[in-house]
Design a protein around this motif. Structure first.
Motif, PDB file in Angstrom:
ATOM      1  N   VAL A   5      -3.986   1.813  12.756  1.00 60.11           N
ATOM      2  CA  VAL A   5      -3.789   0.551  12.051  1.00 60.11           C
ATOM      3  C   VAL A   5      -3.442   0.816  10.595  1.00 60.11           C
ATOM      4  O   VAL A   5      -2.490   0.244  10.058  1.00 60.11           O
ATOM      5  N   LEU A   6      -4.212   1.709   9.963  1.00 61.42           N
ATOM      6  CA  LEU A   6      -3.974   1.989   8.550  1.00 61.42           C
ATOM      7  C   LEU A   6      -2.662   2.723   8.303  1.00 61.42           C
ATOM      8  O   LEU A   6      -2.124   2.671   7.198  1.00 61.42           O
ATOM      9  N   ALA A   7      -2.135   3.394   9.302  1.00 63.52           N
ATOM     10  CA  ALA A   7      -0.846   4.072   9.137  1.00 63.52           C
ATOM     11  C   ALA A   7       0.270   3.062   8.910  1.00 63.52           C
ATOM     12  O   ALA A   7       1.251   3.345   8.225  1.00 63.52           O
ATOM     13  N   ASN A   8       0.118   1.866   9.466  1.00 64.41           N
ATOM     14  CA  ASN A   8       1.150   0.826   9.343  1.00 64.41           C
ATOM     15  C   ASN A   8       0.835  -0.207   8.269  1.00 64.41           C
ATOM     16  O   ASN A   8       1.733  -0.838   7.728  1.00 64.41           O
ATOM     17  N   ASP A   9      -0.446  -0.403   8.006  1.00 64.41           N
ATOM     18  CA  ASP A   9      -0.858  -1.462   7.080  1.00 64.41           C
ATOM     19  C   ASP A   9      -2.147  -1.027   6.404  1.00 64.41           C
ATOM     20  O   ASP A   9      -3.176  -0.895   7.053  1.00 64.41           O
ATOM     21  N   ARG A  10      -2.124  -0.790   5.123  1.00 61.96           N
ATOM     22  CA  ARG A  10      -3.287  -0.272   4.380  1.00 61.96           C
ATOM     23  C   ARG A  10      -4.257  -1.396   4.014  1.00 61.96           C
ATOM     24  O   ARG A  10      -4.771  -1.458   2.909  1.00 61.96           O
ATOM     25  N   LEU A  19      -7.383  -1.123   1.946  1.00 64.59           N
ATOM     26  CA  LEU A  19      -8.295  -0.129   2.502  1.00 64.59           C
ATOM     27  C   LEU A  19      -7.556   1.189   2.676  1.00 64.59           C
ATOM     28  O   LEU A  19      -6.474   1.234   3.258  1.00 64.59           O
ATOM     29  N   GLU A  20      -8.144   2.254   2.169  1.00 57.23           N
ATOM     30  CA  GLU A  20      -7.591   3.590   2.296  1.00 57.23           C
ATOM     31  C   GLU A  20      -8.431   4.387   3.297  1.00 57.23           C
ATOM     32  O   GLU A  20      -9.653   4.180   3.377  1.00 57.23           O
ATOM     33  N   PRO A  21      -7.835   5.327   4.061  1.00 52.95           N
ATOM     34  CA  PRO A  21      -8.587   6.103   5.048  1.00 52.95           C
ATOM     35  C   PRO A  21      -9.809   6.812   4.459  1.00 52.95           C
ATOM     36  O   PRO A  21     -10.846   6.905   5.107  1.00 52.95           O
TER      37      PRO A  21
END
Length: 100
Positions: A5-10, A19-21
């Motif tokens: 999810v975070l790869a496409n939308d942070r 949100l950052e990993p």
């Protein structure tokens, strides 16, 4: 799945805040529950399916050696189950053979 999810939308999928990993914190209690949850293997093709069932925590070990895992022939890029690859390599039309 949160990393996909975070790869496409942070943004957090719940709050939509940035949100950052590196902000993610593993939850040991949830990890323990998840690792002992029962899962099944979905590897296979139209002819045969894997019937492995086990704990989520052991799935990655199973997956690497699963005979039904999909692999590509390095010669013709055909896609097949891992168990079928040796037989395919005996008859692959793209393998170069020496002329006698």
């Amino acid at each position: 799945c949160i990393m996909r999810v975070l790869a496409n939308d942070r943004r957090c999928p719940m709050t939509r805040r940035p949100l950052e990993p590196q902000q993610l914190i593993p939850c040991p209690g949830f990890t323990g529950i998840l690792n002992t949850s029962s899962v099944i293997c979905h590897n296979g093709d139209q002819n045969q399916q894997c019937n492995w069932k086990g704990a989520y925590g052991t799935y990655s070990l199973h997956y690497e050696s699963c005979p039904f895992k999909q692999v590509n022939c390095i010669h013709c890029t055909g896609r097949m189950c891992q168990y079928a690859l040796p037989g395919h390599l005996n008859n692959c039309p793209k393998i170069e053979v020496e002329c006698s």
